[in-house]
Design an enzyme around this catalytic site. Sequence first.
Site, PDB file in Angstrom:
ATOM      1  N   GLU A   1     -42.298 -33.313   9.240  1.00 17.29           N
ATOM      2  CA  GLU A   1     -42.775 -33.859   7.673  1.00 17.29           C
ATOM      3  C   GLU A   1     -43.420 -33.076   7.210  1.00 17.29           C
ATOM      4  O   GLU A   1     -44.031 -33.708   6.142  1.00 17.29           O
ATOM      5  CB  GLU A   1     -42.747 -35.534   7.723  1.00 17.29           C
TER       6      GLU A   1
HETATM    7  S1  MYA Z   1     -38.165 -32.380   8.157  1.00 21.84           S
HETATM    8  C1  MYA Z   1     -38.966 -30.748   7.831  1.00 21.84           C
HETATM    9  C2  MYA Z   1     -40.398 -31.022   6.887  1.00 21.84           C
HETATM   10  N1  MYA Z   1     -40.474 -29.908   6.399  1.00 21.84           N
HETATM   11  C3  MYA Z   1     -41.640 -29.941   5.530  1.00 21.84           C
HETATM   12  O1  MYA Z   1     -42.251 -30.754   5.155  1.00 21.84           O
HETATM   13  C4  MYA Z   1     -41.889 -28.625   4.730  1.00 21.84           C
HETATM   14  C5  MYA Z   1     -43.294 -28.458   4.161  1.00 21.84           C
HETATM   15  N2  MYA Z   1     -43.228 -27.701   3.169  1.00 21.84           N
HETATM   16  C6  MYA Z   1     -43.180 -28.302   1.601  1.00 21.84           C
HETATM   17  O2  MYA Z   1     -43.367 -29.091   1.579  1.00 21.84           O
HETATM   18  C7  MYA Z   1     -43.225 -27.019   0.686  1.00 21.84           C
HETATM   19  O3  MYA Z   1     -42.631 -25.871   1.223  1.00 21.84           O
HETATM   20  C8  MYA Z   1     -44.508 -27.011  -0.234  1.00 21.84           C
HETATM   21  C9  MYA Z   1     -44.222 -26.006  -1.343  1.00 21.84           C
HETATM   22  C10 MYA Z   1     -45.160 -28.114  -0.595  1.00 21.84           C
HETATM   23  C11 MYA Z   1     -45.511 -26.182   0.731  1.00 21.84           C
HETATM   24  N3  MYA Z   1     -42.504 -33.574  -4.611  1.00 21.84           N
HETATM   25  O4  MYA Z   1     -44.095 -23.502  -5.704  1.00 21.84           O
HETATM   26  P1  MYA Z   1     -44.132 -24.706  -5.125  1.00 21.84           P
HETATM   27  C12 MYA Z   1     -42.151 -28.864  -6.668  1.00 21.84           C
HETATM   28  C13 MYA Z   1     -42.005 -33.056  -5.847  1.00 21.84           C
HETATM   29  O5  MYA Z   1     -45.471 -25.082  -4.525  1.00 21.84           O
HETATM   30  P2  MYA Z   1     -43.682 -23.729  -2.374  1.00 21.84           P
HETATM   31  C14 MYA Z   1     -38.965 -33.004   9.400  1.00 21.84           C
HETATM   32  O6  MYA Z   1     -40.013 -32.479   9.881  1.00 21.84           O
HETATM   33  C15 MYA Z   1     -43.383 -28.283  -7.519  1.00 21.84           C
HETATM   34  O7  MYA Z   1     -44.019 -29.144  -8.317  1.00 21.84           O
HETATM   35  N4  MYA Z   1     -41.972 -31.932  -6.144  1.00 21.84           N
HETATM   36  O8  MYA Z   1     -43.280 -24.669  -3.640  1.00 21.84           O
HETATM   37  C16 MYA Z   1     -38.400 -34.167  10.043  1.00 21.84           C
HETATM   38  C17 MYA Z   1     -42.504 -26.978  -8.084  1.00 21.84           C
HETATM   39  O9  MYA Z   1     -41.525 -27.556  -9.111  1.00 21.84           O
HETATM   40  P3  MYA Z   1     -41.727 -26.794 -10.537  1.00 21.84           P
HETATM   41  C18 MYA Z   1     -42.527 -30.940  -5.485  1.00 21.84           C
HETATM   42  O10 MYA Z   1     -45.008 -22.897  -2.490  1.00 21.84           O
HETATM   43  C19 MYA Z   1     -38.563 -34.617  11.348  1.00 21.84           C
HETATM   44  C20 MYA Z   1     -41.643 -26.608  -7.068  1.00 21.84           C
HETATM   45  O11 MYA Z   1     -41.264 -27.758  -6.045  1.00 21.84           O
HETATM   46  C21 MYA Z   1     -43.000 -31.121  -4.296  1.00 21.84           C
HETATM   47  O12 MYA Z   1     -42.504 -23.190  -1.840  1.00 21.84           O
HETATM   48  C22 MYA Z   1     -38.206 -36.275  11.468  1.00 21.84           C
HETATM   49  C23 MYA Z   1     -41.953 -25.461  -6.235  1.00 21.84           C
HETATM   50  O13 MYA Z   1     -43.375 -25.630  -5.697  1.00 21.84           O
HETATM   51  C24 MYA Z   1     -43.092 -32.612  -3.662  1.00 21.84           C
HETATM   52  N5  MYA Z   1     -43.687 -33.170  -2.618  1.00 21.84           N
HETATM   53  O14 MYA Z   1     -44.206 -24.837  -1.355  1.00 21.84           O
HETATM   54  C25 MYA Z   1     -38.773 -37.250  11.031  1.00 21.84           C
HETATM   55  N6  MYA Z   1     -43.403 -30.192  -3.625  1.00 21.84           N
HETATM   56  O15 MYA Z   1     -41.021 -25.593 -10.307  1.00 21.84           O
HETATM   57  C26 MYA Z   1     -38.589 -38.559  11.270  1.00 21.84           C
HETATM   58  C27 MYA Z   1     -43.430 -28.997  -4.275  1.00 21.84           C
HETATM   59  O16 MYA Z   1     -40.828 -27.873 -11.462  1.00 21.84           O
HETATM   60  C28 MYA Z   1     -39.512 -39.520  10.972  1.00 21.84           C
HETATM   61  N7  MYA Z   1     -42.671 -29.767  -5.449  1.00 21.84           N
HETATM   62  O17 MYA Z   1     -43.087 -26.916 -11.175  1.00 21.84           O
HETATM   63  C29 MYA Z   1     -39.616 -40.727  11.911  1.00 21.84           C
HETATM   64  C30 MYA Z   1     -41.002 -41.478  11.612  1.00 21.84           C
HETATM   65  C31 MYA Z   1     -41.441 -42.339  12.714  1.00 21.84           C
HETATM   66  C32 MYA Z   1     -42.743 -42.319  13.124  1.00 21.84           C
HETATM   67  C33 MYA Z   1     -42.941 -42.695  14.084  1.00 21.84           C
HETATM   68  C34 MYA Z   1     -44.376 -42.865  14.610  1.00 21.84           C
HETATM   69  C35 MYA Z   1     -45.008 -43.440  15.997  1.00 21.84           C
END
Ligand code: MYA
Length: 572
Positions: free
Chosen positions: A390
């Site tokens: 995530e």
């Molecule tokens: S699923 C896979 C998870 N993968 C990720 O999380 C990928 C991480 N990378 C990113 O999030 C992005 O690539 C980043 C942006 C943030 C690095 N909300 O030019 P930008 C907008 C709203 O900065 P980049 C998994 O693992 C931004 O304002 N908007 O983009 C599941 C801009 O908008 P605009 C956002 O440099 C596993 C546009 O996007 C956000 O490419 C299973 C471009 O932005 C945001 N957050 O990189 C899980 N971010 O153009 C099960 C960006 O309008 C869980 N923007 O200005 C179960 C839990 C159980 C737990 C158990 C515990 C014990």
Amino acid sequence: MIEQSFMKSLFHGVIADNLIVPYPEPLPAETNNLHIMLDSVRKYFAQNVDAQKIDREALVPDDVLQGIKDLGLFGLLVPNDYGGIGLSATAYARVMQEVSGLEGSLAVTLGAHQSIGMKGILLFGSEELKKKYLPKLATGECVAAFALTEPSAGSDAAAIQTRAELSDDGRYFTLNGSKIWISNGGFADLFTVFARTSPAEHGAKPRITAFVVERGMGVRTGPNEHKLGIRGSSTTEVYFEDVKVPIENVLGEVGRGFKVAMEVLNNGRLGVASGSIGLAKRLIKLSVERARERKAFGRPIGEFGLIKDKIAQMMAGTFALESMTYLTTGLIDSNVADYSVESAICKVYGSETLWKIVNESLQIAAGVGYMQEYSYERHLRDARINLIFEGTNEILRCFIALSGMQGPGRQLVEVARAMREPIKGFGLLSDFAIRKARTALGRERFTRAHPVLNREAVVFEEYTVELAKNVDKALRKFGKDIAEMQYTQKRVADMAIDLFAIASVLSRTTRALEQRGEEGARREIDLTTVFVSAAEKRLADNVAAFEKNDDELRKAIADRAYNDGGYPFDII
Ligand code: MYA
């Protein structure tokens, strides 16, 4: 909808405590049902779920999965109208907390299904898509997965290569490409898939579109991966070869899929945080039992200061984590539109707090902790993924800092423009001047904190000024290059994390004080004191390091290690 974001305001030095005080109460209408649901979850797990066997065999038995579906746990977030339970964000997080404390693989299966797998349909789906899929997703007849990550696109989510081409008649898209590490991949029936719908033009990012893709449309998946932890959850590759997806299955707008992915993840990250609370609480219980029972030097080890210190830190960390997580779900439930920075903070702080706790609880159990007969080592293996999935904590720190700094950065540009164009820019300048004047009169106040917490509130106020001041300085010094300054970003992010944690405990303890008075709220006050004094030290270190650090030396050491291919020294 409330447009203001508590954390984004804080980067301007503005303390919007009206957004976070009073600390949100669970919805009274839901609380009763929640108790009943949590009881049946506990009972079901106690009677039917053998966590050690799931880990050993790397499999959740079908009958256990079916039992979970029968309990309604696959439809927690699906509104009643579509056959689900329709929980609020707070109640959903509380159930996920419970499940995660009981068995990690099932928590991940459930989280992948509803925190992220179907969340796109809930947030962006057309009425037709909702009617078609949500009822089956709610019962678990249909299981969902979220397919974003690719071999060359993990943290850099926008770099995905999977392509989707629109047919000549405009009725369907053809998908080609592959995904990796997809939770629920082995048995999911429905995938939220992200693909490029335009080629990457020179210098510009490609347009990405989100699709709802049925397995039956031709999706193929690989075998289950062998993992360190959460071994009973299914993680596979997913392949698309000329998979035809009808245009109706586009989520949101064509070309706006990156936003869909980000909004889904803003929700999903709270699942990691609430899951971390569940396991942290379980580990504290195990550690307390161990501290009371295990004797050394003729006394229970719990009497020794170094064990007490570990327990106290576990308690304070979990208190802060719980406070920030349910503060954030409360923001969502009260219709705050932008909680992206808050949820990323909860994920980072949650996974790191749990990681410390799982390590310390194993340490308290010592030899026993290291043996497979006991659950500590499984918990340690299960907890490790939270720092990675995530969004890795590294990329999320960059996100927290850069996203928070965007507002102040824009303001600086606006001010520069206002100086160049004094007439047109007057409005902008006066807005900026008002905000500056507000902070110049002295620091912003956390007026809604209870007076008993005055010292802690002052720490919060003082370091809010430091955050805004150092952000301003960094933006003036680096300009656009701030995007490359990861050491600075980390300091900014770490300050933001500690400040959000302090704000959360202040809000929660204020509520406890108002409800139960000083003696009644003694435990919360003490936890707040201990948490804030540790946070204050970290904040002070971060502030000092903006000025004095060895960032360049560290970079040089790493560069030499790359050149040398590793560690070049030996003593012979
Ligand atoms: S699923 C896979 C998870 N993968 C990720 O999380 C990928 C991480 N990378 C990113 O999030 C992005 O690539 C980043 C942006 C943030 C690095 N909300 O030019 P930008 C907008 C709203 O900065 P980049 C998994 O693992 C931004 O304002 N908007 O983009 C599941 C801009 O908008 P605009 C956002 O440099 C596993 C546009 O996007 C956000 O490419 C299973 C471009 O932005 C945001 N957050 O990189 C899980 N971010 O153009 C099960 C960006 O309008 C869980 N923007 O200005 C179960 C839990 C159980 C737990 C158990 C515990 C014990």
